[in-house]
Design a protein around this motif. Structure first.
Motif, PDB file in Angstrom:
ATOM      1  N   LEU A 135       2.012   3.547 -15.472  1.00  0.00           N
ATOM      2  CA  LEU A 135       2.310   2.108 -15.390  1.00  0.00           C
ATOM      3  C   LEU A 135       2.826   1.742 -14.004  1.00  0.00           C
ATOM      4  CD1 LEU A 135       4.007   1.551 -18.866  1.00  0.00           C
ATOM      5  CD2 LEU A 135       1.826   0.597 -18.106  1.00  0.00           C
ATOM      6  N   SER A 136       3.527   2.655 -13.366  1.00  0.00           N
ATOM      7  CA  SER A 136       4.016   2.376 -12.009  1.00  0.00           C
ATOM      8  C   SER A 136       2.859   2.176 -11.042  1.00  0.00           C
ATOM      9  CB  SER A 136       4.920   3.515 -11.531  1.00  0.00           C
ATOM     10  OG  SER A 136       6.075   3.620 -12.324  1.00  0.00           O
ATOM     11  N   ILE A 137       1.794   2.953 -11.211  1.00  0.00           N
ATOM     12  CA  ILE A 137       0.607   2.780 -10.364  1.00  0.00           C
ATOM     13  C   ILE A 137      -0.031   1.423 -10.631  1.00  0.00           C
ATOM     14  CG2 ILE A 137      -1.720   3.633  -9.926  1.00  0.00           C
ATOM     15  CD1 ILE A 137      -0.737   6.413 -10.261  1.00  0.00           C
ATOM     16  N   GLU A 138      -0.135   1.057 -11.908  1.00  0.00           N
ATOM     17  CA  GLU A 138      -0.708  -0.258 -12.238  1.00  0.00           C
ATOM     18  C   GLU A 138       0.140  -1.380 -11.658  1.00  0.00           C
ATOM     19  OE1 GLU A 138      -1.542  -0.877 -16.328  1.00  0.00           O
ATOM     20  OE2 GLU A 138      -2.511   1.068 -16.612  1.00  0.00           O
ATOM     21  N   MET A 139       1.462  -1.241 -11.746  1.00  0.00           N
ATOM     22  CA  MET A 139       2.345  -2.266 -11.211  1.00  0.00           C
ATOM     23  C   MET A 139       2.219  -2.362  -9.687  1.00  0.00           C
ATOM     24  SD  MET A 139       5.777  -1.734 -13.547  1.00  0.00           S
ATOM     25  CE  MET A 139       6.571  -3.224 -12.960  1.00  0.00           C
ATOM     26  N   ALA A 140       2.095  -1.210  -9.029  1.00  0.00           N
ATOM     27  CA  ALA A 140       1.913  -1.233  -7.574  1.00  0.00           C
ATOM     28  C   ALA A 140       0.598  -1.897  -7.201  1.00  0.00           C
ATOM     29  CB  ALA A 140       1.972   0.193  -7.023  1.00  0.00           C
ATOM     30  N   SER A 141      -0.456  -1.629  -7.987  1.00  0.00           N
ATOM     31  CA  SER A 141      -1.756  -2.263  -7.721  1.00  0.00           C
ATOM     32  C   SER A 141      -1.688  -3.767  -7.953  1.00  0.00           C
ATOM     33  CB  SER A 141      -2.819  -1.624  -8.617  1.00  0.00           C
ATOM     34  OG  SER A 141      -4.063  -2.251  -8.432  1.00  0.00           O
ATOM     35  N   ASN A 142      -1.037  -4.167  -9.038  1.00  0.00           N
ATOM     36  CA  ASN A 142      -0.904  -5.601  -9.317  1.00  0.00           C
ATOM     37  C   ASN A 142      -0.027  -6.294  -8.277  1.00  0.00           C
ATOM     38  OD1 ASN A 142      -2.504  -5.454 -11.630  1.00  0.00           O
ATOM     39  ND2 ASN A 142      -0.760  -4.948 -12.934  1.00  0.00           N
ATOM     40  N   ASP A 143       1.008  -5.596  -7.830  1.00  0.00           N
ATOM     41  CA  ASP A 143       1.860  -6.163  -6.774  1.00  0.00           C
ATOM     42  C   ASP A 143       1.065  -6.351  -5.484  1.00  0.00           C
ATOM     43  OD1 ASP A 143       4.539  -6.874  -5.643  1.00  0.00           O
ATOM     44  OD2 ASP A 143       4.169  -5.103  -4.440  1.00  0.00           O
ATOM     45  N   MET A 144       0.167  -5.410  -5.204  1.00  0.00           N
ATOM     46  CA  MET A 144      -0.677  -5.555  -4.018  1.00  0.00           C
ATOM     47  C   MET A 144      -1.598  -6.770  -4.165  1.00  0.00           C
ATOM     48  SD  MET A 144      -3.355  -2.844  -2.316  1.00  0.00           S
ATOM     49  CE  MET A 144      -2.042  -1.658  -2.007  1.00  0.00           C
ATOM     50  N   ASP A 145      -2.118  -6.995  -5.388  1.00  0.00           N
ATOM     51  CA  ASP A 145      -2.963  -8.168  -5.618  1.00  0.00           C
ATOM     52  C   ASP A 145      -2.178  -9.459  -5.423  1.00  0.00           C
ATOM     53  OD1 ASP A 145      -5.152  -6.629  -6.116  1.00  0.00           O
ATOM     54  OD2 ASP A 145      -4.969  -6.684  -8.303  1.00  0.00           O
ATOM     55  N   VAL A 146      -0.921  -9.453  -5.886  1.00  0.00           N
ATOM     56  CA  VAL A 146      -0.078 -10.644  -5.695  1.00  0.00           C
ATOM     57  C   VAL A 146       0.101 -10.939  -4.210  1.00  0.00           C
ATOM     58  CG1 VAL A 146       2.248 -11.568  -5.978  1.00  0.00           C
ATOM     59  CG2 VAL A 146       1.149 -10.410  -7.878  1.00  0.00           C
TER      60      VAL A 146
ATOM     61  N   LYS B 101       0.827  -1.202   0.000  1.00  0.00           N
ATOM     62  CA  LYS B 101       0.000   0.000   0.000  1.00  0.00           C
ATOM     63  C   LYS B 101       0.868   1.261   0.000  1.00  0.00           C
ATOM     64  CE  LYS B 101      -3.918  -2.146   2.395  1.00  0.00           C
ATOM     65  NZ  LYS B 101      -4.703  -2.208   3.656  1.00  0.00           N
ATOM     66  N   LEU B 102       1.946   1.228   0.781  1.00  0.00           N
ATOM     67  CA  LEU B 102       2.860   2.377   0.794  1.00  0.00           C
ATOM     68  C   LEU B 102       3.516   2.569  -0.568  1.00  0.00           C
ATOM     69  CD1 LEU B 102       4.546   1.885   4.289  1.00  0.00           C
ATOM     70  CD2 LEU B 102       2.833   3.595   3.648  1.00  0.00           C
ATOM     71  N   LYS B 103       3.857   1.466  -1.235  1.00  0.00           N
ATOM     72  CA  LYS B 103       4.433   1.566  -2.578  1.00  0.00           C
ATOM     73  C   LYS B 103       3.412   2.167  -3.551  1.00  0.00           C
ATOM     74  CE  LYS B 103       7.762  -2.247  -2.198  1.00  0.00           C
ATOM     75  NZ  LYS B 103       8.148  -3.587  -2.709  1.00  0.00           N
ATOM     76  N   GLN B 104       2.148   1.797  -3.384  1.00  0.00           N
ATOM     77  CA  GLN B 104       1.114   2.354  -4.243  1.00  0.00           C
ATOM     78  C   GLN B 104       0.963   3.854  -4.007  1.00  0.00           C
ATOM     79  OE1 GLN B 104      -2.858   0.720  -3.706  1.00  0.00           O
ATOM     80  NE2 GLN B 104      -3.203   0.769  -5.902  1.00  0.00           N
ATOM     81  N   ASP B 105       1.008   4.269  -2.752  1.00  0.00           N
ATOM     82  CA  ASP B 105       0.949   5.702  -2.449  1.00  0.00           C
ATOM     83  C   ASP B 105       2.150   6.432  -3.057  1.00  0.00           C
ATOM     84  OD1 ASP B 105      -1.354   5.260  -1.029  1.00  0.00           O
ATOM     85  OD2 ASP B 105      -0.350   5.149   0.919  1.00  0.00           O
ATOM     86  N   ALA B 106       3.326   5.811  -2.959  1.00  0.00           N
ATOM     87  CA  ALA B 106       4.522   6.422  -3.554  1.00  0.00           C
ATOM     88  C   ALA B 106       4.376   6.549  -5.071  1.00  0.00           C
ATOM     89  CB  ALA B 106       5.756   5.604  -3.201  1.00  0.00           C
ATOM     90  N   ALA B 107       3.802   5.521  -5.712  1.00  0.00           N
ATOM     91  CA  ALA B 107       3.606   5.569  -7.162  1.00  0.00           C
ATOM     92  C   ALA B 107       2.623   6.673  -7.550  1.00  0.00           C
ATOM     93  CB  ALA B 107       3.111   4.214  -7.668  1.00  0.00           C
ATOM     94  N   GLN B 108       1.576   6.865  -6.752  1.00  0.00           N
ATOM     95  CA  GLN B 108       0.625   7.941  -7.039  1.00  0.00           C
ATOM     96  C   GLN B 108       1.287   9.313  -6.916  1.00  0.00           C
ATOM     97  OE1 GLN B 108      -2.538   7.121  -4.295  1.00  0.00           O
ATOM     98  NE2 GLN B 108      -3.474   5.542  -5.582  1.00  0.00           N
ATOM     99  N   ASN B 109       2.132   9.484  -5.920  1.00  0.00           N
ATOM    100  CA  ASN B 109       2.851  10.748  -5.781  1.00  0.00           C
ATOM    101  C   ASN B 109       3.817  10.973  -6.945  1.00  0.00           C
ATOM    102  OD1 ASN B 109       1.747  11.772  -3.325  1.00  0.00           O
ATOM    103  ND2 ASN B 109       2.886  10.227  -2.196  1.00  0.00           N
ATOM    104  N   MET B 110       4.465   9.887  -7.397  1.00  0.00           N
ATOM    105  CA  MET B 110       5.353  10.014  -8.551  1.00  0.00           C
ATOM    106  C   MET B 110       4.571  10.369  -9.814  1.00  0.00           C
ATOM    107  SD  MET B 110       8.366   9.705  -7.454  1.00  0.00           S
ATOM    108  CE  MET B 110       9.181   9.644  -9.048  1.00  0.00           C
ATOM    109  N   GLN B 111       3.335   9.850  -9.926  1.00  0.00           N
ATOM    110  CA  GLN B 111       2.498  10.213 -11.067  1.00  0.00           C
ATOM    111  C   GLN B 111       2.173  11.708 -11.039  1.00  0.00           C
ATOM    112  OE1 GLN B 111      -1.680   9.271 -10.966  1.00  0.00           O
ATOM    113  NE2 GLN B 111      -1.624   8.451 -13.049  1.00  0.00           N
ATOM    114  N   LYS B 112       1.830  12.214  -9.853  1.00  0.00           N
ATOM    115  CA  LYS B 112       1.554  13.645  -9.728  1.00  0.00           C
ATOM    116  C   LYS B 112       2.795  14.473 -10.065  1.00  0.00           C
ATOM    117  CE  LYS B 112      -2.003  12.999  -6.180  1.00  0.00           C
ATOM    118  NZ  LYS B 112      -2.385  13.233  -4.779  1.00  0.00           N
ATOM    119  N   ALA B 113       3.961  13.968  -9.645  1.00  0.00           N
ATOM    120  CA  ALA B 113       5.201  14.684  -9.965  1.00  0.00           C
ATOM    121  C   ALA B 113       5.457  14.689 -11.467  1.00  0.00           C
ATOM    122  CB  ALA B 113       6.371  14.042  -9.223  1.00  0.00           C
ATOM    123  N   ALA B 114       5.135  13.584 -12.145  1.00  0.00           N
ATOM    124  CA  ALA B 114       5.348  13.525 -13.594  1.00  0.00           C
ATOM    125  C   ALA B 114       4.418  14.487 -14.331  1.00  0.00           C
ATOM    126  CB  ALA B 114       5.135  12.096 -14.094  1.00  0.00           C
TER     127      ALA B 114
END
Length: 497
Positions: A186-197, A46-59
């Motif tokens: 894609l980083s957000i999608e990967m974080a979401s898929n990693d959470m599902d795993v 979940k923390l990785k997903q939050d980090a990915a969302q922040n990186m998306q906002k930064a991009a």
């Protein structure tokens, strides 16, 4: 006396309530819920997903203009000089030099006049004295003017204060900003898929531990039942020894069996305790928690017998591991575009305001002065020894590798699903066969007990029947748990956890 009885009753009720509350009854769904709430791997995902969302906002901010403010102070050992030393010396002595030139020229003229007899030497001497009286103040005045000019050309730049505000707006970056934003998505999608795993793995682990506890609990009940059977037989054999219809050897054999049953109880008790500790750890509970599982009674009619088989397309959509591989392919493609963008022309709009003290807009004035500026910045890569091409080829190779890996994993997933189907069908057949074996073993044990009561069968045959009954029961428990694990494995292979 009445008060004492009431106090005793209240204490008894409190003790009973505490004992009831001390043991927590958990269903399979409760264990899953607790595991998902307390799993540390899921919390990290979940923390990785939050980090990915922040990186998306930064991009996303790469599309917007950037404004930078800079200020500074500099002390130098020497100041900037517009005039060189020779020019400074000439200007400082301009009066002296001019007076000397004028005096020399005037002396030559007066000498010529004396030689021509136009004026007398006395008159020439008087004229020279008058000229000296005039040239002295003139020389001093000229030097003052020269010194003032030299001072006016001083920059006084030993102490420099400067500041600027700069705006940069990207216009065309070769596609780099677009690629970076797609990579952030894609980083957000990967974080979401990693959470599902991790979620599916947590459910799989806790359900496996749950059925392990149920299996050992059933074996524990069976071990106590078997011990009771052997103990009853031991009592009967020792009575027969006392009556003289059985030998001590028969008694010793039964004693050994009873000791073996006691050892089995110790082993299975330890196994149940350890399995419950593991389940508590997976659920985020204290490992010494007293828990009772809802399925410890093990009602076969309430247990699921199978699941629907999914198609390959559904599996590709549900399995997060396969989605992660597809994300890796997409990420590699965007990385290739990012590398290509670095070797394309880039255009940016710049603008800002520059201020300094001293400023150069009114000489070197010792005041703050500034200027606005607007411009276009163009960067065109000309030659880099094919570095960009080599990097792009390497990125394309990484994309091809990811595609091949996805294809290989997809084939293995189909094989895994087929294997899980076979295992499930095999476990169902085992359950049916072991159920029939139990019926045969129970009938065999009943006949052995009747024969032993009538004296036509000895204790060894009864012990053999008891052992066969225990083995049949154990095999049936193992088959039922194997069926549950087979269902669990097939659900995991189908991505349905």
């Amino acid at each position: 006396m009445i008060m004492r009885n009431k106090l005793f009753a209240i204490i008894s009720i409190l003790i009973c309530c505490h004992a009831a509350n001390a043991q927590q009854v958990l269903s399979l769904q409760d264990c899953k819920r607790l595991a998902l709430q307390n799993n540390k791997q899921l919390n990290m995902a979940k923390l990785k997903q939050d980090a990915a969302q922040n990186m998306q906002k930064a991009a996303r901010t790469k599309y917007l203009p950037k404004i930078d403010a800079v200020a500074g102070y500099e002390l130098t050992s020497r100041e900037i000089s517009i005039l060189n030393n020779k020019q400074k010396s000439t200007l400082s002595n301009i009066g002296t030099n001019s007076s000397a030139i004028i005096g020399n020229k005037t002396g030559e003229v007066v000498t010529n006049l004396v030689q021509q007899g136009l004026i007398t030497p006395e008159a020439a001497g008087q004229m020279g004295e008058m000229l000296q009286n005039v040239l002295g103040p003139l020389s001093q005045f000229g030097n003052e003017i020269g010194n003032n000019i030299v001072d006016a050309f001083r920059t006084d730049t030993r102490n420099i204060w400067a500041g600027s505000v700069m705006l940069r707006q990207p216009i065309y970056m070769g596609g780099a900003i677009t690629a970076a934003n797609k990579m952030a998505d894609l980083s957000i999608e990967m974080a979401s898929n990693d959470m599902d795993v991790r979620r599916q793995q947590a459910i799989y682990d806790v359900e496996s531990a749950y059925w392990l506890v149920v299996s050992l609990r059933q074996k524990q009940i069976l071990a106590y039942s078997y011990r009771d059977l052997v103990k009853k037989l031991n009592e009967d054999v020792h009575k027969m020894i006392d009556e003289g219809v059985a030998t001590k050897a028969d008694g010793l054999k039964v004693d050994v069996k009873e000791n073996e049953a006691e050892i089995q109880i110790v082993q299975v008790d330890d196994g149940v305790s350890l399995a419950k500790m593991l389940l508590c750890q997976l659920c985020g509970l204290p490992m010494d928690s007293e828990i009772i599982l809802e399925d410890e009674a093990f009602d076969e009619n309430k247990l699921p017998k199978g699941i629907d088989y999914a198609t390959s397309k559904d599996v590709y959509e549900r399995r997060p591991e396969l989605r992660l591989l597809q994300n890796a392919i997409d990420m590699s493609q965007q990385a290739t575009k990012l590398i290509k963008a670095a070797n394309r022309p880039q255009v940016a709009l710049t603008g800002g305001y520059l201020i300094s003290n001293p400023n150069t807009f009114n000489g070197f004035e010792r005041k703050f002065g500034g200027v606005w500026n607007v411009g276009i910045l163009l960067r065109v890569p000309v030659w880099n020894w094919f570095e960009g091409r080599y990097k792009a080829n390497a990125a394309k190779a990484a994309t091809t590798i990811a595609c091949l890996e996805l294809e290989d994993i997809g084939e293995k997933v189909e094989l895994q699903i087929t294997q899980c189907k076979f295992k499930l069908e095999e476990s169902v057949k085992k359950c049916n066969m072991t159920r029939k074996n139990i019926e045969s073993a129970e009938e065999n044990l009943r006949c052995a007990n009747v024969g032993f009561q009538e004296g036509v069968i000895d204790a060894t045959d009864v012990m053999a029947a008891q052992t066969a009954w225990q083995q049949a029961k154990t095999q049936h428990i193992d088959a039922q748990i194997e069926n549950q694990i087979a269902i669990l494995n097939l659900m995991k292979a189908n991505g349905e956890l």
